[in-house]
Design a protein around this motif. Structure first.
Motif, PDB file in Angstrom:
ATOM      1  N   GLY A  33       0.769  -1.228   0.000  1.00 63.82           N
ATOM      2  CA  GLY A  33       0.000   0.000   0.000  1.00 63.82           C
ATOM      3  C   GLY A  33       0.804   1.284   0.000  1.00 63.82           C
ATOM      4  N   LEU A  34       0.113   2.349  -0.372  1.00 61.09           N
ATOM      5  CA  LEU A  34       0.692   3.696  -0.353  1.00 61.09           C
ATOM      6  C   LEU A  34       0.849   4.202   1.079  1.00 61.09           C
ATOM      7  CD1 LEU A  34      -1.280   5.670  -3.091  1.00 61.09           C
ATOM      8  CD2 LEU A  34       1.180   5.304  -3.072  1.00 61.09           C
ATOM      9  N   HIS A  35       1.866   5.003   1.277  1.00 62.02           N
ATOM     10  CA  HIS A  35       1.985   5.788   2.509  1.00 62.02           C
ATOM     11  C   HIS A  35       1.197   7.077   2.283  1.00 62.02           C
ATOM     12  CE1 HIS A  35       5.161   3.354   4.462  1.00 62.02           C
ATOM     13  NE2 HIS A  35       5.430   3.037   3.205  1.00 62.02           N
ATOM     14  N   ILE A  36       0.311   7.394   3.206  1.00 62.62           N
ATOM     15  CA  ILE A  36      -0.607   8.519   3.049  1.00 62.62           C
ATOM     16  C   ILE A  36      -0.603   9.368   4.308  1.00 62.62           C
ATOM     17  CG2 ILE A  36      -3.025   9.179   2.678  1.00 62.62           C
ATOM     18  CD1 ILE A  36      -3.395   6.481   1.265  1.00 62.62           C
ATOM     19  N   GLY A  37      -0.605  10.689   4.130  1.00 64.82           N
ATOM     20  CA  GLY A  37      -0.805  11.589   5.262  1.00 64.82           C
ATOM     21  C   GLY A  37       0.471  12.084   5.926  1.00 64.82           C
ATOM     22  N   GLN A  38       1.569  11.308   5.832  1.00 65.92           N
ATOM     23  CA  GLN A  38       2.812  11.764   6.445  1.00 65.92           C
ATOM     24  C   GLN A  38       3.442  12.860   5.587  1.00 65.92           C
ATOM     25  OE1 GLN A  38       3.336   7.440   5.984  1.00 65.92           O
ATOM     26  NE2 GLN A  38       4.936   7.702   7.502  1.00 65.92           N
ATOM     27  N   GLU A  40       6.434  13.132   4.682  1.00 71.50           N
ATOM     28  CA  GLU A  40       7.392  12.556   3.745  1.00 71.50           C
ATOM     29  C   GLU A  40       6.781  11.424   2.919  1.00 71.50           C
ATOM     30  OE1 GLU A  40       7.867  10.259   7.621  1.00 71.50           O
ATOM     31  OE2 GLU A  40       7.318  12.270   6.934  1.00 71.50           O
ATOM     32  N   ALA A  41       5.448  11.333   2.891  1.00 73.51           N
ATOM     33  CA  ALA A  41       4.785  10.197   2.243  1.00 73.51           C
ATOM     34  C   ALA A  41       5.167  10.077   0.770  1.00 73.51           C
ATOM     35  CB  ALA A  41       3.272  10.319   2.393  1.00 73.51           C
ATOM     36  N   GLN A  47      10.506   5.620  -3.290  1.00 72.42           N
ATOM     37  CA  GLN A  47      11.726   4.872  -3.033  1.00 72.42           C
ATOM     38  C   GLN A  47      11.630   3.446  -3.575  1.00 72.42           C
ATOM     39  OE1 GLN A  47      14.415   6.649  -1.698  1.00 72.42           O
ATOM     40  NE2 GLN A  47      12.812   8.176  -2.106  1.00 72.42           N
ATOM     41  N   ASP A  48      12.807   2.838  -3.778  1.00 73.17           N
ATOM     42  CA  ASP A  48      12.845   1.435  -4.178  1.00 73.17           C
ATOM     43  C   ASP A  48      12.284   0.571  -3.055  1.00 73.17           C
ATOM     44  OD1 ASP A  48      14.034   2.095  -6.589  1.00 73.17           O
ATOM     45  OD2 ASP A  48      16.071   1.753  -5.846  1.00 73.17           O
ATOM     46  N   PHE A  49      11.656  -0.533  -3.424  1.00 69.66           N
ATOM     47  CA  PHE A  49      11.197  -1.475  -2.415  1.00 69.66           C
ATOM     48  C   PHE A  49      12.397  -2.090  -1.689  1.00 69.66           C
ATOM     49  CE2 PHE A  49       7.657  -1.582  -5.511  1.00 69.66           C
ATOM     50  CZ  PHE A  49       6.604  -1.307  -4.654  1.00 69.66           C
ATOM     51  N   PRO A  50      12.259  -2.432  -0.412  1.00 68.63           N
ATOM     52  CA  PRO A  50      13.369  -3.048   0.326  1.00 68.63           C
ATOM     53  C   PRO A  50      13.503  -4.542   0.023  1.00 68.63           C
ATOM     54  CG  PRO A  50      11.499  -2.765   1.777  1.00 68.63           C
ATOM     55  CD  PRO A  50      11.109  -2.130   0.474  1.00 68.63           C
ATOM     56  N   PHE A  51      13.132  -4.921  -1.181  1.00 63.29           N
ATOM     57  CA  PHE A  51      13.270  -6.283  -1.688  1.00 63.29           C
ATOM     58  C   PHE A  51      13.252  -6.171  -3.205  1.00 63.29           C
ATOM     59  CE2 PHE A  51       8.845  -5.402  -0.528  1.00 63.29           C
ATOM     60  CZ  PHE A  51       8.230  -5.470  -1.762  1.00 63.29           C
ATOM     61  N   ASN A  52      13.637  -7.219  -3.875  1.00 60.02           N
ATOM     62  CA  ASN A  52      13.613  -7.199  -5.340  1.00 60.02           C
ATOM     63  C   ASN A  52      12.235  -7.665  -5.815  1.00 60.02           C
ATOM     64  OD1 ASN A  52      13.970  -7.474  -8.085  1.00 60.02           O
ATOM     65  ND2 ASN A  52      15.925  -8.550  -7.935  1.00 60.02           N
TER      66      ASN A  52
END
Length: 563
Positions: A33-38, A40-41, A47-52
């Motif tokens: 999901g999206l980061h919403i409201g922060q 720095e959202a 950003q790249d995902f912390p996995f491939n």
């Protein structure tokens, strides 16, 4: 099975959990999901995902809100090519939401949304709530109905592992967002109650949005909500001769409000309030009580509601629709969702109507290109002048038709703005609610406590502890608390421990509570132990070496046969 919590560990959005099925060396996600409201959202979402993403085999999706599904197109954009498993309602609503997101954000575009490959679990042969089906060898999944929005589910994952002496495997359940409707307490319209976790669940991941908060009883009553809405219409429209402007989220909230206003209108007509109101003004012929819904996204979503909310299964039962909805209400809502119109009559005299504005259809008929400019809404259609009640997107007043209506009519003290959903800090909706928007001179009424789709703390506790009668396969459960603020998580943890200390035989037994705050690395769900990312990387390297050794042995063996 190993698990790492990627998102929603430090807030109430960005839900994403990474799991690895060890026996099959299979990586998969629950939600993305999206980061919403922060503040720095946007930066986080880019950003790249912390996995491939190329390593991910599939995604399991709980529901269609963007904070749970909004980065799935970016996952495909970055190399993922697997399937997204969810209910048909969730898939269709998620696609609508993601297309809308693609138009206003720059994390991905519509071509990426088109890549999303949904697999609908509820159209599989012999499908049904709670029925397990295999995804890989020794890995099975089932979906349990939620009441958060149409299509929402909890997801139960069962896996086998070599160290299991009984060969029964273990189970983890992801609550998704827990809805408000429970058996015997279904107070929000449209949907049936949440289904509860199985008794033999080893792990439960539970959201904590309303940890520490309990709603007043009046907010947990269908009758109280309808009374509040009816009194609002009586006071602000009938007596004050003003207008109601209702910002509403296009998926589910708008459909709930349409249903509630439909029922209130029937009540006001039955009490002769609407006929008298029209007669006192200019009479039935020239005047009608007009309710407009100006939400292009809601018009699209209504097609899914028409097909999914009222569908029946092989046993002639509704999988979703509330049992409290009458046959007359069903036919009325079908008409609204199918035709975008409904007419209220009394002895064949037309008193009013609900009209959903389909701007795409209107533009096609006129041969004109649909405009996206918010300032063209309202004024060009004259809707704000003709309507008594205007429901418009978007729910936080940041974009969409509601912006134009508020700019044009919000200055009139006779008019009222009715808030029906959560307003994030910094949004225009929050400013209006707090009285900090100088362009709004009318009254602001907050009905959002009546409509919140999240279970409060009491509901979360009931969801977690309630057991199904007649099933004696009860296990001690480890609870992971996620998807909430630091305070809400801590408050829910305390409430869980208090309930667990009661030692009530009717309660689920809790072995451990883990409150997620972003500081945890990986958990081995087979052993129940946490381990560091360094250990994970080491195990990954060892697994790669094992594969190389196996390949080398195979190559040597083939060479020996040739010689």
């Amino acid at each position: 099975m190993e698990i790492k919590f990627i998102g929603a560990t430090k807030g109430v959005s960005g839900s994403c959990t990474l799991l690895k099925h060890l026996r099959q060396d299979t990586l998969f996600l629950v939600d993305c999901g999206l980061h919403i409201g922060q503040a720095e959202a946007d930066w986080i979402n880019k950003q790249d995902f912390p996995f491939n993403p190329r390593d991910i085999r599939f995604v399991l999706l709980t529901h269609a809100h963007l904070d749970h599904c909004g980065l799935i197109p970016k996952l495909y954009k970055d190399g993922f090519n697997g399937k997204v498993y969810c209910t048909k309602a969730t898939g269709e609503l998620a696609r609508i939401a993601m297309i809308d997101c693609a138009k206003i954000a720059n994390f991905y575009d519509i071509t990426d949304v088109k890549l999303v490959d949904f697999e609908y679990v509820d159209i599989r042969p012999n499908s049904g709530w709670g029925r397990l089906f295999g995804l890989t060898t020794d890995l099975r999944v089932s979906f349990l109905r939620g009441s958060h929005i149409l299509g929402a589910s909890s997801i139960c994952i069962n896996w086998a592992f070599e160290e299991d002496p009984d060969r029964k495997g273990k189970t983890i359940l992801f609550s998704g967002d827990v809805g408000c409707n429970f058996d015997g307490r279904e107070y929000l319209p449209l949907l049936k109650a949440n289904q509860l976790p199985f008794n033999d669940t080893d792990y439960i991941v539970i959201e904590s949005t309303y940890g520490g908060r309990k709603r007043e009883e009046k907010f947990k009553s269908d009758a109280s909500r309808l009374d509040a809405l009816e009194n609002l219409i009586l006071d602000k429209v009938i007596n004050k001769d003003g207008k109601l402007f209702i910002p509403a989220f296009s998926i589910h909230r708008t459909q709930e409000i349409i249903y509630d206003i439909y029922r209130v209108m029937l009540s006001l007509i039955d009490k002769s309030v609407i006929p008298q109101y029209l007669e006192d003004r200019e009479g039935y012929v020239s005047n009608k009580f007009a309710i407009y819904v100006d939400s292009p996204m809601a018009v699209k979503a209504n097609r899914t509601y028409l097909e999914e909310l009222f569908k029946v299964n092989s046993k002639e039962k509704y999988p979703y629709k509330s049992n409290a909805m009458s046959a007359q209400d069903v036919e009325a809502l079908k008409e609204i969702f199918e035709t975008n119109n409904f007419t209220f009559k009394d002895n064949d005299v037309v008193l009013g109507y609900i009209n959903l504005i389909d701007r795409v259809r209107h533009a096609n008929k006129q041969g004109k290109k649909k405009t996206k400019k918010p300032s063209t809404y309202g004024q060009t259609e004259g809707i704000g002048q003709r309507g008594s009640i205007i429901i418009a997107s978007a729910g936080m007043c940041e974009a969409g038709p509601i912006v134009s209506y508020l700019d044009e009519f919000g200055n009139d003290p006779k008019n009222t703005v009715v808030i029906t959903g959560f307003q994030s800090f910094g949004s225009r909706g929050r400013m209006i609610l707090d009285g900090n928007d100088s362009s709004i001179n009318g009254e602001v009424i907050d009905l959002s406590p009546y409509y919140s789709a999240h279970a409060d703390e009491d509901g979360l506790i009931d969801f977690l502890f309630s057991l199904k009668e007649g099933d004696n396969t009860v296990k001690q459960t480890t609870v992971f608390i996620n998807h909430g603020t630091t305070d809400s998580k801590n408050d829910l943890e305390e409430a869980i421990k208090e309930r667990a200390a009661e030692e009530n035989p009717c309660n689920r037994k809790i072995a451990k509570v883990v409150t997620l705050d972003g500081s945890h690395d990986w958990f081995n769900l087979n052993s129940g132990k946490e381990f560091s990312v360094e250990e994970y990387d080491m195990k990954k390297e060892i697994a790669i070496l094992h594969k190389k050794i196996d390949s080398l042995i195979s190559l040597i063996s083939k060479s020996s046969l040739i010689d």
